[in-house]
Design a protein around this motif. Structure first.
Motif, short mmCIF file in Angstrom:
data_model
loop_
_atom_site.label_atom_id
_atom_site.label_comp_id
_atom_site.label_asym_id
_atom_site.label_seq_id
_atom_site.Cartn_x
_atom_site.Cartn_y
_atom_site.Cartn_z
N ARG A 309 0.83 -1.21 0.00
CA ARG A 309 0.00 0.00 0.00
C ARG A 309 0.86 1.26 0.00
O ARG A 309 0.58 2.22 -0.73
CB ARG A 309 -0.90 -0.01 1.23
N VAL A 310 1.91 1.26 0.82
CA VAL A 310 2.81 2.41 0.87
C VAL A 310 3.47 2.62 -0.49
O VAL A 310 3.59 3.75 -0.98
CB VAL A 310 3.86 2.22 1.98
N ALA A 311 3.89 1.52 -1.11
CA ALA A 311 4.50 1.62 -2.43
C ALA A 311 3.52 2.22 -3.43
O ALA A 311 3.89 3.07 -4.26
CB ALA A 311 4.96 0.24 -2.89
N ALA A 312 2.26 1.80 -3.36
CA ALA A 312 1.24 2.33 -4.27
C ALA A 312 1.06 3.83 -4.07
O ALA A 312 0.95 4.59 -5.04
CB ALA A 312 -0.08 1.60 -4.06
N VAL A 315 3.98 5.63 -5.68
CA VAL A 315 3.91 5.62 -7.15
C VAL A 315 2.87 6.63 -7.63
O VAL A 315 3.11 7.41 -8.57
CB VAL A 315 3.58 4.21 -7.67
N ASN A 316 1.71 6.65 -6.99
CA ASN A 316 0.65 7.56 -7.42
C ASN A 316 0.99 9.02 -7.14
O ASN A 316 0.39 9.92 -7.74
CB ASN A 316 -0.67 7.18 -6.74
N ALA A 317 1.93 9.23 -6.23
CA ALA A 317 2.39 10.60 -5.95
C ALA A 317 3.53 11.00 -6.88
O ALA A 317 4.08 12.10 -6.74
CB ALA A 317 2.84 10.71 -4.49
N GLY A 318 3.90 10.10 -7.80
CA GLY A 318 4.90 10.46 -8.80
C GLY A 318 6.30 9.96 -8.52
O GLY A 318 7.25 10.37 -9.19
N HIS A 319 6.46 9.06 -7.54
CA HIS A 319 7.78 8.56 -7.19
C HIS A 319 8.01 7.17 -7.79
O HIS A 319 7.05 6.44 -8.07
CB HIS A 319 7.93 8.48 -5.67
N SER A 320 9.26 6.81 -7.96
CA SER A 320 9.62 5.47 -8.41
C SER A 320 9.94 4.61 -7.20
O SER A 320 10.56 5.09 -6.24
CB SER A 320 10.84 5.53 -9.34
N VAL A 321 9.52 3.35 -7.25
CA VAL A 321 9.79 2.45 -6.13
C VAL A 321 10.37 1.14 -6.67
O VAL A 321 10.07 0.73 -7.80
CB VAL A 321 8.50 2.14 -5.33
N PRO A 322 11.21 0.48 -5.88
CA PRO A 322 11.82 -0.79 -6.32
C PRO A 322 10.92 -1.98 -6.05
O PRO A 322 11.37 -3.02 -5.55
CB PRO A 322 13.09 -0.84 -5.47
N LEU A 323 9.64 -1.85 -6.37
CA LEU A 323 8.67 -2.89 -6.03
C LEU A 323 7.53 -2.84 -7.04
O LEU A 323 7.06 -1.76 -7.39
CB LEU A 323 8.13 -2.64 -4.61
N LYS A 324 7.12 -3.99 -7.52
CA LYS A 324 5.96 -4.06 -8.40
C LYS A 324 4.70 -4.11 -7.55
O LYS A 324 4.50 -5.04 -6.76
CB LYS A 324 6.04 -5.29 -9.30
N VAL A 325 3.87 -3.11 -7.70
CA VAL A 325 2.66 -3.04 -6.89
C VAL A 325 1.65 -4.06 -7.38
O VAL A 325 1.44 -4.23 -8.59
CB VAL A 325 2.06 -1.62 -6.95
N ALA A 341 -1.65 2.43 -9.21
CA ALA A 341 -0.18 2.36 -9.20
C ALA A 341 0.33 1.33 -10.19
O ALA A 341 1.32 1.56 -10.90
CB ALA A 341 0.31 2.04 -7.79
N ALA A 342 -0.35 0.19 -10.26
CA ALA A 342 0.06 -0.85 -11.21
C ALA A 342 -0.08 -0.36 -12.64
O ALA A 342 0.76 -0.66 -13.51
CB ALA A 342 -0.78 -2.11 -10.99
N MET A 343 -1.14 0.39 -12.92
CA MET A 343 -1.30 0.98 -14.25
C MET A 343 -0.15 1.93 -14.55
O MET A 343 0.42 1.92 -15.65
CB MET A 343 -2.63 1.73 -14.32
N ARG A 344 0.20 2.75 -13.57
CA ARG A 344 1.28 3.72 -13.77
C ARG A 344 2.62 3.02 -13.99
O ARG A 344 3.50 3.54 -14.68
CB ARG A 344 1.36 4.65 -12.56
N GLN A 345 2.76 1.83 -13.39
CA GLN A 345 3.99 1.07 -13.57
C GLN A 345 4.00 0.27 -14.87
O GLN A 345 4.99 -0.37 -15.20
CB GLN A 345 4.20 0.12 -12.38
#
Length: 470
Positions: A309-312, A315-325, A341-345
């Motif tokens: 959830r935190v990763a999502a 991502v939705n706030a515009g950051h890159s994360v080392p995790l596939k949501v 978030a998954a769509m954005r990724q």
């Protein structure tokens, strides 16, 4: 021989109801929570509201048990002001005990509104809890709000100065909407109290990293203080830290990042310090990006149950994360953040899930879909069938419509529909009772034979109602 004056005084005292003693007041106070019916509680309230200063003392002792945040209960129904809502939400978030302290604070506020002399005594009390109660209680009486704010002009407690400024802003905005004659007086008090609030610095405020108290970092490292919550107004954002003594420290975004870095250096990761900055700050993009980088870098330290959830959110706030949501396909309506978030990724499977979410967007938890069965048309049956196929969350309602339409395709969805929890079960039961067919009975018996308990319950209901024959 008694004088006329003495005689009249004696008669008046004899006629006046005796004030309840303190023991009776304590008994009434404890009855506020334990009364099983409205009448006993109303009787307890009546005793306390007649108890004057003694009752106020009893109620405030009980209210203090719940901590400083219970003061907000004295405000009664809170106006829609962000400041007041934040104070109340913080109080609720930090209250894990019984509800009696809040009930006592609410009644203490009513008592203050009933007794002007008692209210003014509370405003001048040496106890900041009493002064805070008097301020909060003024929420219920617009005509005394300017005076209540004026009483806070010389407030020595730093936290109560901040509260007074928040109340003043709220009172003023509500008065402006009412358009009454108190606006100018309230604006004057709000301006003065805002200036007093601006004077509050450490330990309750940190604007620049150099002001960050080492003691606060130590408390966070030892879990003697906790970060939780944030507030924003115009272009400012503050991260909240609650200390063991109930002080709420307001950290600017820069201070929050400085505190986070200091804790990371000690092996402590307090995600709540950086997430508000990474996702809610819009006035300082570099700080927002810096917070997001830290949060993404340290995702592995977020508890596993919250990590996705935190990763999502990042991502939705515009950051890159080392995790596939990821998202929960069977709980798609509760996974909107993750799905976005998954769509954005660029997850290729997210598109189909998104189409399902959009198609089913207005059907979750609603019974209105079952009403389609009353239309009695082929188009209605097709609508119910498509929704039953594509929207697992509302299969009970869609199946109810198909049953009412006597559509044989209802059989396909019966197992899932019967197991689905929620209000739609009532719609399904009504449809079964009113549109029962022997074929439907055979299908239910077959499911019952396979061990589906809910099918057995439905068979029992239909037999009890005399719809299904043995």
């Amino acid at each position: 021989m008694l004088s006329v004056t003495a005689l009249l005084t004696a008669l008046a005292l004899a006629a006046a109801p005796a004030a309840p003693d303190e023991a009776a007041l304590w008994k009434a106070a404890f009855a506020l929570e334990g009364a099983p019916a409205p009448a006993p509680r109303a009787a307890a309230e009546a005793v306390l509201l007649q108890g004057g200063a003694t009752a106020f003392g009893v109620l405030t002792k009980l209210a203090r048990v719940g901590g400083r945040g219970q003061v907000m209960a004295a405000a009664g129904p809170v106006p829609v002001c962000s400041e007041m809502m934040h104070l109340r939400s913080m109080a609720m978030m930090n209250s894990n005990g019984p509800r009696l302290p809040g009930v006592a604070a609410e009644l203490a506020g009513r008592l203050l509104m009933k007794d002007d002399a008692l209210r003014r005594r509370a405003q001048a009390s040496a106890d900041p809890f009493d002064r805070a109660l008097a301020l909060a209680a003024a929420t219920q009486a617009p005509e005394i709000q300017a005076q209540a704010l004026s009483a806070m002009r010389k407030e020595p407690e730093l936290w109560l100065r901040l509260w007074a400024s928040s109340f003043a802003n709220c009172f003023t905005r509500v008065a402006e909407k009412r358009g009454d004659g108190s606006v100018e007086a309230l604006r004057s008090e709000a301006k003065y109290l805002a200036e007093r609030a601006e004077e509050v610095g450490p330990p309750l405020r940190c604007e620049e990293p150099a002001e960050l108290e080492p003691a606060l970092v130590d408390e966070l490292a030892r879990d003697q203080a906790s970060a939780g919550g944030w507030s924003s107004s115009n272009d400012t954002l503050e991260v909240k830290v609650r200390r063991a003594n109930e002080d709420n420290v307001e950290l600017s975004p820069a201070c929050a990042l400085a505190a986070y870095d200091a804790l990371v250096a000690r092996g402590k990761y307090v995600n709540a310090l950086v997430m508000p900055v990474a996702t809610q700050l819009h006035s300082h993009w570099k700080l927002r990006q810096a917070a997001g980088q830290r949060a993404a870098r340290d995702l592995e330290h977020v508890p596993e149950l919250r990590r996705n959830r935190v990763a999502a959110e990042l991502v939705n706030a515009g950051h890159s994360v080392p995790l596939k949501v990821t998202w929960e396909a069977d709980r798609i309506h509760w996974s909107r953040e993750e799905l976005e978030a998954a769509m954005r990724q660029g997850n290729p499977d997210a598109k189909a899930a998104l189409e399902q979410l959009v198609f089913c967007r207005s059907t979750t938890g609603q019974n209105d879909l079952s009403l389609v069965g009353y239309l009695g048309t082929k188009k209605a049956a097709e609508t119910a069938h498509v929704i039953a196929e594509r929207c697992p969350d509302v299969q009970a309602a869609a199946t109810a419509a198909l049953v009412r339409l006597k559509d044989p395709r209802a059989a396909r969805f019966l197992p899932q529909a019967l197991e689905q929890w929620g209000h739609d079960q009532e719609a399904l039961k009504r449809a079964m009772l009113e549109a029962y067919t022997p074929k439907l009975g055979q299908q239910l018996r077959a499911l019952e034979a396979k061990g589906l308990d809910k099918a057995g319950d439905m068979v029992k209901l239909l037999k009890t109602a005399g719809v299904m024959k043995d």
